[in-house]
Design a protein around this motif. Sequence first.
Motif, PDB file in Angstrom:
ATOM      1  N   SER A  31       0.851  -1.182   0.000  1.00  0.00           N
ATOM      2  CA  SER A  31       0.000   0.000   0.000  1.00  0.00           C
ATOM      3  C   SER A  31       0.885   1.230   0.000  1.00  0.00           C
ATOM      4  O   SER A  31       2.072   1.155   0.325  1.00  0.00           O
ATOM      5  CB  SER A  31      -0.905   0.022   1.237  1.00  0.00           C
ATOM      6  OG  SER A  31      -0.129   0.237   2.405  1.00  0.00           O
ATOM      7  N   GLN A  33       0.715   5.451   1.066  1.00  0.00           N
ATOM      8  CA  GLN A  33      -0.029   6.531   1.705  1.00  0.00           C
ATOM      9  C   GLN A  33       0.567   7.873   1.308  1.00  0.00           C
ATOM     10  O   GLN A  33       1.748   7.986   1.034  1.00  0.00           O
ATOM     11  CB  GLN A  33       0.050   6.428   3.237  1.00  0.00           C
ATOM     12  CG  GLN A  33      -0.560   5.184   3.835  1.00  0.00           C
ATOM     13  CD  GLN A  33       0.345   3.983   3.719  1.00  0.00           C
ATOM     14  OE1 GLN A  33       1.554   4.084   3.920  1.00  0.00           O
ATOM     15  NE2 GLN A  33      -0.228   2.849   3.370  1.00  0.00           N
ATOM     16  N   TYR A  35       0.775  11.760   2.961  1.00  0.00           N
ATOM     17  CA  TYR A  35       0.587  12.562   4.153  1.00  0.00           C
ATOM     18  C   TYR A  35       0.903  14.020   3.829  1.00  0.00           C
ATOM     19  O   TYR A  35       1.697  14.321   2.939  1.00  0.00           O
ATOM     20  CB  TYR A  35       1.535  12.121   5.274  1.00  0.00           C
ATOM     21  CG  TYR A  35       1.278  10.744   5.847  1.00  0.00           C
ATOM     22  CD1 TYR A  35       1.746   9.602   5.218  1.00  0.00           C
ATOM     23  CD2 TYR A  35       0.596  10.599   7.051  1.00  0.00           C
ATOM     24  CE1 TYR A  35       1.531   8.347   5.762  1.00  0.00           C
ATOM     25  CE2 TYR A  35       0.374   9.345   7.603  1.00  0.00           C
ATOM     26  CZ  TYR A  35       0.846   8.229   6.956  1.00  0.00           C
ATOM     27  OH  TYR A  35       0.631   6.991   7.508  1.00  0.00           O
ATOM     28  N   LEU A  45      -2.498  11.872   7.622  1.00  0.00           N
ATOM     29  CA  LEU A  45      -2.822  11.012   6.491  1.00  0.00           C
ATOM     30  C   LEU A  45      -3.870  11.658   5.585  1.00  0.00           C
ATOM     31  O   LEU A  45      -4.900  12.140   6.046  1.00  0.00           O
ATOM     32  CB  LEU A  45      -3.347   9.667   6.999  1.00  0.00           C
ATOM     33  CG  LEU A  45      -3.733   8.651   5.931  1.00  0.00           C
ATOM     34  CD1 LEU A  45      -2.493   8.153   5.195  1.00  0.00           C
ATOM     35  CD2 LEU A  45      -4.486   7.478   6.543  1.00  0.00           C
ATOM     36  N   THR A  48      -4.935   6.483   1.369  1.00  0.00           N
ATOM     37  CA  THR A  48      -4.232   5.210   1.220  1.00  0.00           C
ATOM     38  C   THR A  48      -4.686   4.569  -0.080  1.00  0.00           C
ATOM     39  O   THR A  48      -5.890   4.502  -0.354  1.00  0.00           O
ATOM     40  CB  THR A  48      -4.551   4.260   2.384  1.00  0.00           C
ATOM     41  OG1 THR A  48      -4.113   4.854   3.606  1.00  0.00           O
ATOM     42  CG2 THR A  48      -3.845   2.924   2.205  1.00  0.00           C
ATOM     43  N   VAL A  50      -4.181   0.954  -2.423  1.00  0.00           N
ATOM     44  CA  VAL A  50      -3.708  -0.412  -2.231  1.00  0.00           C
ATOM     45  C   VAL A  50      -3.712  -1.252  -3.505  1.00  0.00           C
ATOM     46  O   VAL A  50      -3.052  -2.291  -3.565  1.00  0.00           O
ATOM     47  CB  VAL A  50      -4.525  -1.146  -1.155  1.00  0.00           C
ATOM     48  CG1 VAL A  50      -4.356  -0.469   0.193  1.00  0.00           C
ATOM     49  CG2 VAL A  50      -5.986  -1.228  -1.539  1.00  0.00           C
ATOM     50  N   LEU A  88       4.314  14.070   1.860  1.00  0.00           N
ATOM     51  CA  LEU A  88       5.131  12.875   2.036  1.00  0.00           C
ATOM     52  C   LEU A  88       4.385  11.654   1.528  1.00  0.00           C
ATOM     53  O   LEU A  88       3.209  11.468   1.841  1.00  0.00           O
ATOM     54  CB  LEU A  88       5.450  12.670   3.519  1.00  0.00           C
ATOM     55  CG  LEU A  88       6.277  13.742   4.208  1.00  0.00           C
ATOM     56  CD1 LEU A  88       6.111  13.664   5.720  1.00  0.00           C
ATOM     57  CD2 LEU A  88       7.752  13.588   3.845  1.00  0.00           C
ATOM     58  N   PHE A 100       6.402   1.520   7.687  1.00  0.00           N
ATOM     59  CA  PHE A 100       6.105   2.603   6.763  1.00  0.00           C
ATOM     60  C   PHE A 100       7.418   3.282   6.383  1.00  0.00           C
ATOM     61  O   PHE A 100       8.108   3.834   7.229  1.00  0.00           O
ATOM     62  CB  PHE A 100       5.181   3.629   7.417  1.00  0.00           C
ATOM     63  CG  PHE A 100       3.804   3.091   7.690  1.00  0.00           C
ATOM     64  CD1 PHE A 100       3.531   2.453   8.877  1.00  0.00           C
ATOM     65  CD2 PHE A 100       2.798   3.224   6.752  1.00  0.00           C
ATOM     66  CE1 PHE A 100       2.270   1.940   9.140  1.00  0.00           C
ATOM     67  CE2 PHE A 100       1.529   2.724   7.003  1.00  0.00           C
ATOM     68  CZ  PHE A 100       1.263   2.082   8.197  1.00  0.00           C
ATOM     69  N   TYR A 101       7.768   3.231   5.103  1.00  0.00           N
ATOM     70  CA  TYR A 101       8.984   3.870   4.620  1.00  0.00           C
ATOM     71  C   TYR A 101       8.588   5.147   3.904  1.00  0.00           C
ATOM     72  O   TYR A 101       7.825   5.110   2.946  1.00  0.00           O
ATOM     73  CB  TYR A 101       9.741   2.942   3.676  1.00  0.00           C
ATOM     74  CG  TYR A 101      10.189   1.664   4.346  1.00  0.00           C
ATOM     75  CD1 TYR A 101       9.472   0.490   4.182  1.00  0.00           C
ATOM     76  CD2 TYR A 101      11.307   1.645   5.159  1.00  0.00           C
ATOM     77  CE1 TYR A 101       9.870  -0.676   4.808  1.00  0.00           C
ATOM     78  CE2 TYR A 101      11.718   0.481   5.783  1.00  0.00           C
ATOM     79  CZ  TYR A 101      10.984  -0.679   5.608  1.00  0.00           C
ATOM     80  OH  TYR A 101      11.386  -1.826   6.231  1.00  0.00           O
ATOM     81  N   PHE A 102       9.136   6.255   4.359  1.00  0.00           N
ATOM     82  CA  PHE A 102       8.740   7.549   3.835  1.00  0.00           C
ATOM     83  C   PHE A 102       9.622   8.000   2.679  1.00  0.00           C
ATOM     84  O   PHE A 102      10.811   7.689   2.616  1.00  0.00           O
ATOM     85  CB  PHE A 102       8.779   8.603   4.937  1.00  0.00           C
ATOM     86  CG  PHE A 102       7.544   8.590   5.791  1.00  0.00           C
ATOM     87  CD1 PHE A 102       7.450   7.711   6.852  1.00  0.00           C
ATOM     88  CD2 PHE A 102       6.483   9.425   5.511  1.00  0.00           C
ATOM     89  CE1 PHE A 102       6.314   7.678   7.631  1.00  0.00           C
ATOM     90  CE2 PHE A 102       5.335   9.397   6.295  1.00  0.00           C
ATOM     91  CZ  PHE A 102       5.250   8.521   7.358  1.00  0.00           C
TER      92      PHE A 102
ATOM     93  N   TYR B  33       5.629   3.114  16.411  1.00  0.00           N
ATOM     94  CA  TYR B  33       6.814   3.450  15.624  1.00  0.00           C
ATOM     95  C   TYR B  33       7.466   4.710  16.200  1.00  0.00           C
ATOM     96  O   TYR B  33       6.781   5.645  16.616  1.00  0.00           O
ATOM     97  CB  TYR B  33       6.435   3.762  14.177  1.00  0.00           C
ATOM     98  CG  TYR B  33       5.542   2.773  13.472  1.00  0.00           C
ATOM     99  CD1 TYR B  33       4.156   2.808  13.636  1.00  0.00           C
ATOM    100  CD2 TYR B  33       6.066   1.829  12.595  1.00  0.00           C
ATOM    101  CE1 TYR B  33       3.329   1.922  12.965  1.00  0.00           C
ATOM    102  CE2 TYR B  33       5.241   0.944  11.909  1.00  0.00           C
ATOM    103  CZ  TYR B  33       3.887   1.000  12.103  1.00  0.00           C
ATOM    104  OH  TYR B  33       3.067   0.126  11.429  1.00  0.00           O
ATOM    105  N   TYR B  35      10.109   7.591  14.713  1.00  0.00           N
ATOM    106  CA  TYR B  35      10.763   8.107  13.522  1.00  0.00           C
ATOM    107  C   TYR B  35      11.639   9.307  13.896  1.00  0.00           C
ATOM    108  O   TYR B  35      11.329  10.055  14.818  1.00  0.00           O
ATOM    109  CB  TYR B  35       9.745   8.585  12.486  1.00  0.00           C
ATOM    110  CG  TYR B  35       9.022   7.485  11.743  1.00  0.00           C
ATOM    111  CD1 TYR B  35       7.861   6.918  12.266  1.00  0.00           C
ATOM    112  CD2 TYR B  35       9.490   7.025  10.519  1.00  0.00           C
ATOM    113  CE1 TYR B  35       7.196   5.917  11.575  1.00  0.00           C
ATOM    114  CE2 TYR B  35       8.824   6.035   9.829  1.00  0.00           C
ATOM    115  CZ  TYR B  35       7.683   5.486  10.353  1.00  0.00           C
ATOM    116  OH  TYR B  35       7.020   4.487   9.681  1.00  0.00           O
ATOM    117  N   PRO B  43      10.482  11.427   7.262  1.00  0.00           N
ATOM    118  CA  PRO B  43      10.824  10.700   8.484  1.00  0.00           C
ATOM    119  C   PRO B  43      11.559   9.390   8.184  1.00  0.00           C
ATOM    120  O   PRO B  43      11.256   8.710   7.218  1.00  0.00           O
ATOM    121  CB  PRO B  43       9.452  10.413   9.113  1.00  0.00           C
ATOM    122  CG  PRO B  43       8.516  11.408   8.497  1.00  0.00           C
ATOM    123  CD  PRO B  43       9.025  11.616   7.121  1.00  0.00           C
ATOM    124  N   THR B 107      -2.916  -0.203   7.138  1.00  0.00           N
ATOM    125  CA  THR B 107      -2.071   0.737   6.441  1.00  0.00           C
ATOM    126  C   THR B 107      -2.126   2.154   6.991  1.00  0.00           C
ATOM    127  O   THR B 107      -1.481   3.037   6.461  1.00  0.00           O
ATOM    128  CB  THR B 107      -2.465   0.801   4.963  1.00  0.00           C
ATOM    129  OG1 THR B 107      -3.811   1.272   4.874  1.00  0.00           O
ATOM    130  CG2 THR B 107      -2.371  -0.562   4.319  1.00  0.00           C
TER     131      THR B 107
END
Lengths: 112, 120
Positions: A31, A33, A35, A45, A48, A50, A88, A100-102, B33, B35, B43, B107
Amino acid sequence: TQLLEQSPQFLSIQEGENLTVYCNSSSVFSSLQWYRQEPGEGPVLLVTVVTGGEVKKLKRLTFQFGDARKDSSLHITAAQPGDTGLYLCAGAQWDTGNQFYFGTGTSLTVIP
Amino acid sequence: EAGVAQSPRYKIIEKRQSVAFWCNPISGHATLYWYQQILGQGPKLLIQFQNNGVVDDSQLPKDRFSAERLKGVDSTLKIQPAKLEDSAVYLCASSLDYRRTPRLLNTEAFFGQGTRLTVV
């Protein structure tokens, strides 16, 4: 570490103009997202997505997830000063723990 | 519904000092989490907890950073000793248990306002 690159990094436009922000990766995500973050606040947020190829609309914002689920775009129509902020993207992979990888971020300034 | 609470909002310390940040996630959120966000950047994940267990701490500088979530609710992040490059905003986020909820609900991560750390 999954790397998400956003472009452009900075964007300054006049009120009423349209813009597109891109988020690209070589990795596949379950997924993605989007932001928006204002100074001194945490990210909030927006949406999302998917499904590969999915398009979602949120008023003047249109979000698209790439067919291969590696990239996404955010399009803003008729930008307003209230849209100013740091945008983001963040990818998540459900099968490896839902981290969650930004992305690197896009700083948008809308000039009245 | 109360959001993610973090404290303090701001902290200024000298290099080599110690500092601790506190986070209270949204009630019922098993995943937490931490960050690190350097000014103008996205982040970076430092550590992820599932209840009181660590899921991912691969990017946590373990020689100086530590984090715990002893009872599976609140969490603290500590830096000892601090360096100038640790100046950043430290964000806490929480989400539902990714293993037990429908995939779509996994998510969404909800963020606190963050703690802005300045190391001088």
